[in-house]
Design a protein around this motif. Sequence first.
Motif, PDB file in Angstrom:
ATOM      1  N   LYS A  92       0.829  -1.212   0.000  1.00  0.00           N
ATOM      2  CA  LYS A  92       0.000   0.000   0.000  1.00  0.00           C
ATOM      3  C   LYS A  92       0.864   1.263   0.000  1.00  0.00           C
ATOM      4  O   LYS A  92       0.656   2.176  -0.799  1.00  0.00           O
ATOM      5  N   GLU A  93       1.840   1.310   0.899  1.00  0.00           N
ATOM      6  CA  GLU A  93       2.680   2.510   0.987  1.00  0.00           C
ATOM      7  C   GLU A  93       3.431   2.752  -0.317  1.00  0.00           C
ATOM      8  O   GLU A  93       3.529   3.878  -0.796  1.00  0.00           O
ATOM      9  N   LEU A  94       3.970   1.673  -0.890  1.00  0.00           N
ATOM     10  CA  LEU A  94       4.766   1.846  -2.109  1.00  0.00           C
ATOM     11  C   LEU A  94       3.878   2.262  -3.287  1.00  0.00           C
ATOM     12  O   LEU A  94       4.275   3.071  -4.121  1.00  0.00           O
ATOM     13  N   GLU A 112       1.097   3.946  -3.055  1.00  0.00           N
ATOM     14  CA  GLU A 112       0.720   5.349  -2.850  1.00  0.00           C
ATOM     15  C   GLU A 112       1.832   6.271  -3.342  1.00  0.00           C
ATOM     16  O   GLU A 112       1.574   7.284  -3.972  1.00  0.00           O
ATOM     17  N   ASN A 113       3.044   5.895  -3.064  1.00  0.00           N
ATOM     18  CA  ASN A 113       4.164   6.713  -3.532  1.00  0.00           C
ATOM     19  C   ASN A 113       4.194   6.769  -5.052  1.00  0.00           C
ATOM     20  O   ASN A 113       4.433   7.822  -5.646  1.00  0.00           O
ATOM     21  N   ALA A 114       3.961   5.613  -5.691  1.00  0.00           N
ATOM     22  CA  ALA A 114       3.993   5.573  -7.154  1.00  0.00           C
ATOM     23  C   ALA A 114       2.894   6.463  -7.730  1.00  0.00           C
ATOM     24  O   ALA A 114       3.115   7.214  -8.683  1.00  0.00           O
ATOM     25  N   SER A 165       8.428  15.186   0.396  1.00  0.00           N
ATOM     26  CA  SER A 165       8.304  16.300  -0.544  1.00  0.00           C
ATOM     27  C   SER A 165       6.861  16.782  -0.588  1.00  0.00           C
ATOM     28  O   SER A 165       6.513  17.639  -1.370  1.00  0.00           O
ATOM     29  N   LYS A 166       5.989  16.183   0.278  1.00  0.00           N
ATOM     30  CA  LYS A 166       4.559  16.408   0.070  1.00  0.00           C
ATOM     31  C   LYS A 166       3.928  17.506   0.925  1.00  0.00           C
ATOM     32  O   LYS A 166       2.965  18.126   0.503  1.00  0.00           O
ATOM     33  N   ILE A 167       4.434  17.708   2.129  1.00  0.00           N
ATOM     34  CA  ILE A 167       3.923  18.844   2.907  1.00  0.00           C
ATOM     35  C   ILE A 167       5.086  19.547   3.600  1.00  0.00           C
ATOM     36  O   ILE A 167       6.151  18.958   3.830  1.00  0.00           O
ATOM     37  N   LEU A 178      -1.499  11.157  -1.370  1.00  0.00           N
ATOM     38  CA  LEU A 178      -1.838   9.998  -0.547  1.00  0.00           C
ATOM     39  C   LEU A 178      -0.905   9.894   0.645  1.00  0.00           C
ATOM     40  O   LEU A 178      -1.293   9.522   1.735  1.00  0.00           O
ATOM     41  N   GLY A 179       0.359  10.211   0.449  1.00  0.00           N
ATOM     42  CA  GLY A 179       1.319  10.170   1.551  1.00  0.00           C
ATOM     43  C   GLY A 179       1.570  11.572   2.074  1.00  0.00           C
ATOM     44  O   GLY A 179       1.188  12.551   1.450  1.00  0.00           O
ATOM     45  N   PHE A 180       2.152  11.678   3.236  1.00  0.00           N
ATOM     46  CA  PHE A 180       2.578  12.983   3.760  1.00  0.00           C
ATOM     47  C   PHE A 180       3.393  12.832   5.025  1.00  0.00           C
ATOM     48  O   PHE A 180       3.997  13.775   5.498  1.00  0.00           O
ATOM     49  N   GLU A 237       7.414   8.689   6.458  1.00  0.00           N
ATOM     50  CA  GLU A 237       8.030   7.646   7.270  1.00  0.00           C
ATOM     51  C   GLU A 237       7.944   6.270   6.644  1.00  0.00           C
ATOM     52  O   GLU A 237       8.533   5.324   7.166  1.00  0.00           O
ATOM     53  N   ALA A 238       7.257   6.140   5.496  1.00  0.00           N
ATOM     54  CA  ALA A 238       7.054   4.803   4.955  1.00  0.00           C
ATOM     55  C   ALA A 238       8.373   4.174   4.507  1.00  0.00           C
ATOM     56  O   ALA A 238       8.734   3.083   4.956  1.00  0.00           O
ATOM     57  N   LEU A 239       9.088   4.870   3.639  1.00  0.00           N
ATOM     58  CA  LEU A 239      10.324   4.273   3.128  1.00  0.00           C
ATOM     59  C   LEU A 239      11.299   3.974   4.271  1.00  0.00           C
ATOM     60  O   LEU A 239      11.904   2.902   4.310  1.00  0.00           O
TER      61      LEU A 239
HETATM   62 MG    MG Z   1       4.598   7.508   1.070  1.00  0.00          MG
END
Ligand code: MG
Length: 616
Positions: free
Chosen positions: A31-33, A35-37, A81-83, A95-97, A100-102
Amino acid sequence: MNNRPISLLPDVLISQIAAGEVVDRPASVVKELLENALDAGATEITVRIDGGGIQRICIQDNGKGIPKDELELAVTRHATSKIQSLNELESVMSLGFRGEALASIASVSQFTLSSYPKGQECAYSISNQSGRWLVEPSPASPGTTVDVQSLYFSTPARRKFLKTEQTEFFQCLDVVKRMALANPSVTWLVYRDGKLQSRFQESSWSARVFSILETMANGASKPIDVQTADMQLHGAVGLPDAARGKGDMQFFYVNGRFVKDKLIGHAVRSAYEDVLHGDKFPAFVLFLNLPANEVDVNVHPAKTEVRFRNARAVHQWVRQSIQACLAPSRAVVSLSEPSLGVDGPAVAAPSGGTVWRSSSTPMPAVQVQAKSAALPFLREELADYIQAYRPIESAPRPTAITPRPLVQDTQPNHAVENAEHSEYLGQAIAQVHGIYILALRPDGMVVVDMHAAHERVLYEQFKNALDNQQTISSQELLVPLLVQIDPRLASEVDNGQHLWEKLGFRLSLISTQEIAVRAVPTMLAGQDLSALLQQWLEDLHQYGVAHVLERQRNEWLAGLACHTAVRANRKLTVPEMNALLRSMERTERSDQCNHGRPTWRHFSLSEMDKWFLRGQ
Ligand code: MG
Ligand code: ADP
């Protein structure tokens, strides 16, 4: 108790702790990956899963990529890079912000990320090599590839919580499906242990829905597209026919994010209450969009729960919108849309099946609200789905039915062919085995389960009468009907006066053990009502009038409807059968009985031709 002084945790340990929440199983890594894509604007995403994702998860996208000098930041905790500010968090669209996922994934796996952004001289990869980050040139195609191997090798305790490889794999696949339903313009490929498992080619939204939720195809679902000043709900709801024994066909998105939210779940379930059998799960794909500041997505690390600022309004609106979409029966719809005449051509659904053209509520032309986080592309793609359901006023109506000499010659009743368009369920010709009504339509035949249908018609009439202050038409009895009752129930006759009147009864107490029924609802005239009346008095006695009216009301009315609906083997005359068909056409939800079973089926001539291999 130890006496250690307080000290800061090492970075990797912090990430490992966070990993317990963010990436608790292979599916959450996927899911996290993904969302990043998607955040990187990818249009093609390949997912490879080996050994249930525990051995390896490798996700390749063709998105914008990460420049070489940002690689190390990308895998650093709390780098995004999102917020950049609280303000941006409150109106976040990506979707991410959390950034911490990676870092979390890398802390519990053997991790390599390669990226090739446009304009860079070549691709670079970053990998964790004995506790250090190593950045080096790598062969990679444009976009980003994240390769996660030996998940949880460093946290064996976590590993113990995993299920079989099979289960973990299907959880991962579910995640891909969720994302694919919300992103039809992206092509998705899923490999399992090296073999292609699923492929969702870039397509229209409806085609994507039907390829993932097959039970929704062939007219078993309806599009929905409604909005208020700042909320918008669109997607497709499965009709009761599409319901399943488990809840695996339920997809709800808030501002483009898949959620499993209690409030939303409840709203949808209660919208289906009246049309669906209790142990069935409806199928749906719904997108709720509202201004970002109306909803908090930062409730849960995996962001699958949300909190609405105005939860009650959201609940009510979602429930009512779905209810309104489900309410009109297919037969009713044809009434309000005469161009849907029985001789009109059926419309081919995108999947190639046939759907009844029905548009529940007129689909408003919706403008996307600038302030709501709508997914405009998706709504455009929904348009063709809605189109398929629209009455096609402009469609050329065949002047005559395709010539079918044999069938026409043998049609017993010429009037059938000229049947009013409004008579969608056709003309009754026979009762079959005391259970079904057989009706003819120019394009085939209709079979109606008479008890089920009558039950729904009565139920809706009773509900309407109570809701809309209407009174059910009643018929005076020339000779009052005397019913024996248990003396302890005598007082309920007066207590329930208001209710009796509403439902078209006039009752009075003759003695403590006997009531006189002087008038009954017209539709129940001639039936033996004594058992029913005794049951009612018993219910009133047990629960009290107020309770029966408020809480138990629908159950009670359903029981009443079921009790009074025509029983099997009761002989119906042709006019009686036609009367039932006509009232079905006027009744909401008459496609299902109160228990969610279908009340009628249509068999088209072309379907019957297939039975007999005619013209093949
Ligand atoms: Mg992410
Ligand atoms: P978040 O998504 O919350 O920002 P992540 O740890 O998932 O945090 O990712 C960190 C950053 O790495 C992102 O903000 C993004 O800039 C970059 N990134 C991660 N994956 C990709 C990808 N597939 N394509 C492009 N950039 C990516």
